[in-house]
Design a protein around this motif. Structure first.
Motif, PDB file in Angstrom:
ATOM      1  N   PRO A 161       0.814  -1.223   0.000  1.00 50.33           N
ATOM      2  CA  PRO A 161       0.000   0.000   0.000  1.00 50.33           C
ATOM      3  C   PRO A 161       0.850   1.277   0.000  1.00 50.33           C
ATOM      4  CG  PRO A 161      -0.803  -1.582   1.606  1.00 50.33           C
ATOM      5  CD  PRO A 161       0.530  -2.079   1.152  1.00 50.33           C
ATOM      6  N   VAL A 162       0.517   2.182  -0.881  1.00 55.83           N
ATOM      7  CA  VAL A 162       1.169   3.499  -0.998  1.00 55.83           C
ATOM      8  C   VAL A 162       2.692   3.365  -0.912  1.00 55.83           C
ATOM      9  CG1 VAL A 162       1.133   5.901  -0.228  1.00 55.83           C
ATOM     10  CG2 VAL A 162      -0.845   4.454   0.181  1.00 55.83           C
ATOM     11  N   SER A 163       3.252   2.740  -1.910  1.00 56.68           N
ATOM     12  CA  SER A 163       4.688   2.455  -1.892  1.00 56.68           C
ATOM     13  C   SER A 163       5.485   3.187  -2.969  1.00 56.68           C
ATOM     14  CB  SER A 163       4.910   0.941  -2.046  1.00 56.68           C
ATOM     15  OG  SER A 163       4.137   0.434  -3.121  1.00 56.68           O
ATOM     16  N   HIS A 164       4.808   3.998  -3.769  1.00 51.20           N
ATOM     17  CA  HIS A 164       5.534   4.742  -4.804  1.00 51.20           C
ATOM     18  C   HIS A 164       4.861   6.094  -5.032  1.00 51.20           C
ATOM     19  CE1 HIS A 164       8.265   5.335  -8.095  1.00 51.20           C
ATOM     20  NE2 HIS A 164       7.297   5.504  -8.970  1.00 51.20           N
ATOM     21  N   VAL A 165       5.671   7.121  -5.378  1.00 51.24           N
ATOM     22  CA  VAL A 165       5.146   8.467  -5.590  1.00 51.24           C
ATOM     23  C   VAL A 165       5.871   9.134  -6.755  1.00 51.24           C
ATOM     24  CG1 VAL A 165       6.759   9.493  -3.905  1.00 51.24           C
ATOM     25  CG2 VAL A 165       4.625  10.695  -4.493  1.00 51.24           C
ATOM     26  N   GLY A 166       5.127   9.979  -7.476  1.00 46.14           N
ATOM     27  CA  GLY A 166       5.703  10.749  -8.564  1.00 46.14           C
ATOM     28  C   GLY A 166       5.023  12.106  -8.634  1.00 46.14           C
ATOM     29  N   ILE A 167       5.445  12.910  -9.580  1.00 45.77           N
ATOM     30  CA  ILE A 167       4.886  14.254  -9.756  1.00 45.77           C
ATOM     31  C   ILE A 167       4.169  14.330 -11.093  1.00 45.77           C
ATOM     32  CG2 ILE A 167       5.409  16.720  -9.911  1.00 45.77           C
ATOM     33  CD1 ILE A 167       7.975  16.156  -8.316  1.00 45.77           C
ATOM     34  N   TYR A 168       2.885  14.688 -11.050  1.00 43.05           N
ATOM     35  CA  TYR A 168       2.110  14.773 -12.284  1.00 43.05           C
ATOM     36  C   TYR A 168       2.644  15.915 -13.138  1.00 43.05           C
ATOM     37  CZ  TYR A 168      -1.839  14.745 -15.494  1.00 43.05           C
ATOM     38  OH  TYR A 168      -2.616  14.675 -16.617  1.00 43.05           O
ATOM     39  N   ALA A 169       2.929  15.605 -14.426  1.00 47.47           N
ATOM     40  CA  ALA A 169       3.540  16.578 -15.327  1.00 47.47           C
ATOM     41  C   ALA A 169       2.576  17.123 -16.368  1.00 47.47           C
ATOM     42  CB  ALA A 169       4.747  15.947 -16.026  1.00 47.47           C
ATOM     43  N   GLY A 170       1.339  16.568 -16.396  1.00 50.90           N
ATOM     44  CA  GLY A 170       0.362  17.012 -17.391  1.00 50.90           C
ATOM     45  C   GLY A 170       0.252  16.026 -18.545  1.00 50.90           C
ATOM     46  N   ASP A 171      -0.866  16.106 -19.263  1.00 49.03           N
ATOM     47  CA  ASP A 171      -1.099  15.234 -20.433  1.00 49.03           C
ATOM     48  C   ASP A 171      -0.975  13.754 -20.105  1.00 49.03           C
ATOM     49  OD1 ASP A 171      -1.521  17.441 -22.120  1.00 49.03           O
ATOM     50  OD2 ASP A 171       0.624  17.657 -22.468  1.00 49.03           O
ATOM     51  N   GLY A 172      -1.406  13.378 -18.900  1.00 52.49           N
ATOM     52  CA  GLY A 172      -1.404  11.966 -18.523  1.00 52.49           C
ATOM     53  C   GLY A 172      -0.041  11.405 -18.154  1.00 52.49           C
ATOM     54  N   GLU A 173       0.970  12.250 -18.027  1.00 52.39           N
ATOM     55  CA  GLU A 173       2.311  11.776 -17.721  1.00 52.39           C
ATOM     56  C   GLU A 173       2.762  12.246 -16.334  1.00 52.39           C
ATOM     57  OE1 GLU A 173       4.706  13.174 -20.992  1.00 52.39           O
ATOM     58  OE2 GLU A 173       4.358  11.312 -22.102  1.00 52.39           O
ATOM     59  N   PHE A 174       3.694  11.500 -15.758  1.00 51.93           N
ATOM     60  CA  PHE A 174       4.268  11.901 -14.480  1.00 51.93           C
ATOM     61  C   PHE A 174       5.752  11.579 -14.476  1.00 51.93           C
ATOM     62  CE2 PHE A 174       3.047   7.493 -13.989  1.00 51.93           C
ATOM     63  CZ  PHE A 174       3.972   6.922 -13.127  1.00 51.93           C
ATOM     64  N   ILE A 175       6.475  12.332 -13.693  1.00 45.19           N
ATOM     65  CA  ILE A 175       7.924  12.146 -13.580  1.00 45.19           C
ATOM     66  C   ILE A 175       8.231  11.570 -12.210  1.00 45.19           C
ATOM     67  CG2 ILE A 175       8.199  14.582 -12.916  1.00 45.19           C
ATOM     68  CD1 ILE A 175      10.984  14.468 -14.210  1.00 45.19           C
ATOM     69  N   HIS A 176       9.114  10.584 -12.176  1.00 44.71           N
ATOM     70  CA  HIS A 176       9.378   9.900 -10.910  1.00 44.71           C
ATOM     71  C   HIS A 176      10.722   9.194 -10.944  1.00 44.71           C
ATOM     72  CE1 HIS A 176       7.850   5.791 -12.546  1.00 44.71           C
ATOM     73  NE2 HIS A 176       7.929   6.640 -13.556  1.00 44.71           N
ATOM     74  N   ALA A 177      11.237   8.886  -9.766  1.00 47.77           N
ATOM     75  CA  ALA A 177      12.433   8.064  -9.646  1.00 47.77           C
ATOM     76  C   ALA A 177      11.962   6.620  -9.583  1.00 47.77           C
ATOM     77  CB  ALA A 177      13.224   8.442  -8.397  1.00 47.77           C
ATOM     78  N   SER A 178      12.182   5.894 -10.658  1.00 41.48           N
ATOM     79  CA  SER A 178      11.623   4.549 -10.801  1.00 41.48           C
ATOM     80  C   SER A 178      12.628   3.462 -10.427  1.00 41.48           C
ATOM     81  CB  SER A 178      11.176   4.344 -12.255  1.00 41.48           C
ATOM     82  OG  SER A 178      10.856   2.999 -12.499  1.00 41.48           O
ATOM     83  N   SER A 179      12.197   2.581  -9.538  1.00 43.85           N
ATOM     84  CA  SER A 179      13.052   1.446  -9.177  1.00 43.85           C
ATOM     85  C   SER A 179      13.088   0.422 -10.305  1.00 43.85           C
ATOM     86  CB  SER A 179      12.550   0.791  -7.889  1.00 43.85           C
ATOM     87  OG  SER A 179      11.217   0.314  -8.065  1.00 43.85           O
ATOM     88  N   GLY A 180      12.081   0.470 -11.174  1.00 43.22           N
ATOM     89  CA  GLY A 180      12.040  -0.455 -12.310  1.00 43.22           C
ATOM     90  C   GLY A 180      13.050  -0.101 -13.374  1.00 43.22           C
ATOM     91  N   SER A 181      13.071   1.167 -13.770  1.00 44.05           N
ATOM     92  CA  SER A 181      14.020   1.600 -14.798  1.00 44.05           C
ATOM     93  C   SER A 181      15.338   2.048 -14.196  1.00 44.05           C
ATOM     94  CB  SER A 181      13.425   2.748 -15.618  1.00 44.05           C
ATOM     95  OG  SER A 181      13.133   3.855 -14.787  1.00 44.05           O
ATOM     96  N   ARG A 182      15.387   2.103 -12.864  1.00 44.41           N
ATOM     97  CA  ARG A 182      16.580   2.476 -12.105  1.00 44.41           C
ATOM     98  C   ARG A 182      17.067   3.879 -12.404  1.00 44.41           C
ATOM     99  NH1 ARG A 182      16.498  -0.540  -8.015  1.00 44.41           N
ATOM    100  NH2 ARG A 182      18.613   0.186  -7.569  1.00 44.41           N
ATOM    101  N   LYS A 183      16.118   4.793 -12.667  1.00 42.77           N
ATOM    102  CA  LYS A 183      16.494   6.183 -12.935  1.00 42.77           C
ATOM    103  C   LYS A 183      15.265   7.086 -12.838  1.00 42.77           C
ATOM    104  CE  LYS A 183      15.896   5.584 -17.928  1.00 42.77           C
ATOM    105  NZ  LYS A 183      16.561   5.609 -19.242  1.00 42.77           N
ATOM    106  N   VAL A 184      15.503   8.386 -12.858  1.00 43.16           N
ATOM    107  CA  VAL A 184      14.409   9.358 -12.926  1.00 43.16           C
ATOM    108  C   VAL A 184      13.910   9.353 -14.362  1.00 43.16           C
ATOM    109  CG1 VAL A 184      13.744  11.769 -12.723  1.00 43.16           C
ATOM    110  CG2 VAL A 184      15.358  10.790 -11.083  1.00 43.16           C
ATOM    111  N   THR A 185      12.618   9.151 -14.518  1.00 48.96           N
ATOM    112  CA  THR A 185      12.063   8.998 -15.858  1.00 48.96           C
ATOM    113  C   THR A 185      10.634   9.529 -15.906  1.00 48.96           C
ATOM    114  OG1 THR A 185      11.729   7.393 -17.647  1.00 48.96           O
ATOM    115  CG2 THR A 185      11.151   6.672 -15.427  1.00 48.96           C
ATOM    116  N   VAL A 186      10.076   9.543 -17.102  1.00 46.81           N
ATOM    117  CA  VAL A 186       8.690   9.968 -17.299  1.00 46.81           C
ATOM    118  C   VAL A 186       7.871   8.758 -17.737  1.00 46.81           C
ATOM    119  CG1 VAL A 186       7.133  11.431 -18.644  1.00 46.81           C
ATOM    120  CG2 VAL A 186       9.349  12.314 -17.923  1.00 46.81           C
ATOM    121  N   SER A 187       6.719   8.566 -17.104  1.00 45.67           N
ATOM    122  CA  SER A 187       5.843   7.441 -17.442  1.00 45.67           C
ATOM    123  C   SER A 187       4.423   7.952 -17.678  1.00 45.67           C
ATOM    124  CB  SER A 187       5.833   6.410 -16.310  1.00 45.67           C
ATOM    125  OG  SER A 187       7.126   5.891 -16.083  1.00 45.67           O
ATOM    126  N   ASN A 188       3.621   7.099 -18.324  1.00 47.50           N
ATOM    127  CA  ASN A 188       2.229   7.452 -18.610  1.00 47.50           C
ATOM    128  C   ASN A 188       1.320   6.850 -17.545  1.00 47.50           C
ATOM    129  OD1 ASN A 188      -0.498   7.475 -19.858  1.00 47.50           O
ATOM    130  ND2 ASN A 188       0.627   8.305 -21.599  1.00 47.50           N
TER     131      ASN A 188
END
Length: 206
Positions: A161-188
């Protein structure tokens, strides 16, 4: 003499260039042209039209950050003013860290985990967030998913529960530090993985 002839030969081509751009229905630009040779020929204030957009470079996010920090230290910026001018600047600043590595427990600026990234970005705009996703979801005010705006924190149940957070960037995208991609990235946000695990959103800049 040969140089002068060469310049005279080039003149029709230049005039054709002017006629071509004059026929375009775009913005008007004026320029001073000088052709140098044995004798100088001056074409003053030549008027032509172009479809090119001339943009004034925007202030960098780093410069904006220093400006905000300076004004905050002097008490010369109100909460309302900070909010009204910050959403776009906050996103622009966050994008400066694209590609920085994900490291659990890190809070920048060389590496981040998810809550460390949101904490670091918001701290540059005078907001002190706790370095823990479970605590950040208690900050600000709740926002429905269909009313998200740039700068909102969005939360996910990725590893409990509530284990990840990002910042909404607009147009359905958000920027976050992703443990999956191992970097700061933008996802949909509509990507099935995040869509299914969406846990809520909080507006920090009210």
């Amino acid at each position: 003499m040969n140089t002068l002839k060469s310049n005279l030969v080039k003149m029709p081509v230049f005039l054709l260039f002017i006629v071509f751009f004059t026929s375009m229905k775009t913005e008007m630009v004026k320029a001073d042209i000088v052709i140098k040779g044995p004798t100088q020929v001056f074409l003053r204030c030549v008027t032509f039209k172009t479809d090119k957009v001339i943009k004034v470079p925007e202030r960098s996010a780093q410069k904006k950050k220093k400006e905000v920090e300076k004004r905050l230290s002097r008490g010369g910026i109100s909460t309302k003013e900070l909010v009204e001018g910050s959403e776009m600047d906050l996103i622009s600043y966050a994008y400066d860290f694209i590609g920085k590595p994900y490291v659990w427990g890190a809070s920048g600026p060389k590496s981040f985990d998810c809550s460390g990234f949101t904490k670091y970005v918001y701290n540059a705009f005078g907001v002190d967030l706790p370095h823990y996703t479970g605590s950040q979801i208690g900050e600000g005010s709740s926002v429905p998913r269909d009313n998200l705006k740039q700068g909102d924190l969005i939360f996910f149940n990725t590893d409990g529960p509530v284990s990840h957070v990002g910042i909404y960037a607009g147009d359905g995208e958000f920027i976050h530090a992703s443990s999956g991609s191992r970097k700061v990235t933008v996802s949909n946000l509509d990507k099935s993985y995040y869509n299914e695990r969406f846990a809520g959103a909080r507006r920090i800049l009210n």
